[in-house]
Design a protein around this motif. Structure first.
Motif, mmCIF file in Angstrom:
data_model
loop_
_atom_site.group_PDB
_atom_site.id
_atom_site.type_symbol
_atom_site.label_atom_id
_atom_site.label_comp_id
_atom_site.label_asym_id
_atom_site.label_seq_id
_atom_site.Cartn_x
_atom_site.Cartn_y
_atom_site.Cartn_z
ATOM 1 N N ALA A 131 1.196 -6.039 10.920
ATOM 2 C CA ALA A 131 2.114 -4.911 11.112
ATOM 3 C C ALA A 131 3.185 -5.250 12.150
ATOM 4 N N ALA A 132 2.796 -5.902 13.244
ATOM 5 C CA ALA A 132 3.755 -6.263 14.292
ATOM 6 C C ALA A 132 4.812 -7.228 13.751
ATOM 7 N N LEU B 61 10.710 -7.595 11.688
ATOM 8 C CA LEU B 61 11.676 -7.809 10.610
ATOM 9 C C LEU B 61 12.427 -6.531 10.232
ATOM 10 N N GLY B 62 12.137 -5.438 10.958
ATOM 11 C CA GLY B 62 12.809 -4.168 10.678
ATOM 12 C C GLY B 62 12.171 -3.378 9.556
ATOM 13 N N LEU B 63 10.950 -3.735 9.186
ATOM 14 C CA LEU B 63 10.237 -3.011 8.134
ATOM 15 C C LEU B 63 9.355 -1.937 8.751
ATOM 16 N N ALA B 64 8.961 -0.976 7.942
ATOM 17 C CA ALA B 64 8.105 0.114 8.410
ATOM 18 C C ALA B 64 6.762 0.049 7.668
ATOM 19 N N PRO B 65 5.829 -0.790 8.173
ATOM 20 C CA PRO B 65 4.548 -0.929 7.470
ATOM 21 C C PRO B 65 3.599 0.222 7.754
ATOM 22 N N ARG B 66 2.788 0.523 6.761
ATOM 23 C CA ARG B 66 1.682 1.469 6.953
ATOM 24 C C ARG B 66 0.546 1.001 6.068
ATOM 25 N N PHE B 67 -0.653 1.285 6.500
ATOM 26 C CA PHE B 67 -1.843 0.814 5.809
ATOM 27 C C PHE B 67 -2.547 1.978 5.128
ATOM 28 N N ALA B 68 -3.170 1.675 4.003
ATOM 29 C CA ALA B 68 -3.972 2.674 3.291
ATOM 30 C C ALA B 68 -5.137 1.971 2.610
ATOM 31 N N SER B 69 -6.192 2.712 2.426
ATOM 32 C CA SER B 69 -7.344 2.226 1.667
ATOM 33 C C SER B 69 -7.691 3.287 0.639
ATOM 34 N N PHE B 70 -7.905 2.849 -0.578
ATOM 35 C CA PHE B 70 -8.247 3.795 -1.639
ATOM 36 C C PHE B 70 -9.724 3.737 -2.007
ATOM 37 N N ASP B 71 -10.527 3.064 -1.207
ATOM 38 C CA ASP B 71 -11.944 2.922 -1.535
ATOM 39 C C ASP B 71 -12.631 4.273 -1.739
ATOM 40 N N ARG B 72 -12.227 5.262 -0.955
ATOM 41 C CA ARG B 72 -12.835 6.596 -1.072
ATOM 42 C C ARG B 72 -11.791 7.707 -1.178
ATOM 43 N N ALA B 73 -10.568 7.358 -1.492
ATOM 44 C CA ALA B 73 -9.480 8.345 -1.518
ATOM 45 C C ALA B 73 -9.473 9.130 -2.826
ATOM 46 N N PRO B 74 -9.251 10.439 -2.758
ATOM 47 C CA PRO B 74 -9.124 11.236 -3.979
ATOM 48 C C PRO B 74 -7.885 10.820 -4.779
ATOM 49 N N PHE B 75 -7.916 11.051 -6.060
ATOM 50 C CA PHE B 75 -6.849 10.642 -6.963
ATOM 51 C C PHE B 75 -5.486 11.151 -6.511
ATOM 52 N N ARG B 76 -5.402 12.410 -6.163
ATOM 53 C CA ARG B 76 -4.124 13.001 -5.740
ATOM 54 C C ARG B 76 -3.545 12.258 -4.541
ATOM 55 N N LYS B 77 -4.376 11.926 -3.559
ATOM 56 C CA LYS B 77 -3.925 11.209 -2.363
ATOM 57 C C LYS B 77 -3.405 9.825 -2.736
ATOM 58 N N GLN B 78 -4.062 9.169 -3.684
ATOM 59 C CA GLN B 78 -3.611 7.855 -4.129
ATOM 60 C C GLN B 78 -2.212 7.938 -4.739
#
Length: 107
Positions: A42-43, A48-65
């Motif tokens: 992320a650093a 590089l001027g990008l805006a990274p964010r992390f996500a995991s879908f291992d247990r995420a509901p469909f709508r959130k994905q």
């Protein structure tokens, strides 16, 4: 788009430099070469001027994905079934699929 209507999701516009990095909770996480951590990755992107964010879908509901994927300008993910969600990306978004040449290491 019938699924979007069914979920009551409108069209979401991604921020221009928004990079979504999909991680796995158990294995195949993405890290940088220097620190060996996702924080280091992320650093490096921030420099590089990008805006990274992390996500995991291992247990995420469909709508959130769907909501999460829809808001990304760039999707970075290890090879795997979670890339099925790329169909929710904006047509102008980019995808980076990371494959592991020698599988992956577990300690």
């Amino acid at each position: 788009m019938a699924i979007r209507r069914g979920l009551e999701l409108g069209r979401v516009r991604a921020a221009p430099r928004s990079v979504l990095i999909l991680q796995r909770l158990k294995d195949r996480g993405l890290v940088d070469a220097h620190s060996g951590t996702a924080v280091g990755l992320a650093a490096a992107m921030c420099k590089l001027g990008l805006a990274p964010r992390f996500a995991s879908f291992d247990r995420a509901p469909f709508r959130k994905q769907v909501e999460t994927i829809s808001s990304a300008a760039v999707l970075v993910s290890p090879h795997g079934s979670q890339l099925t969600n790329l169909l929710w990306l904006d047509p102008s978004a980019a995808v980076v699929e990371v494959t592991f040449r020698y599988a992956y290491c577990q300690e």
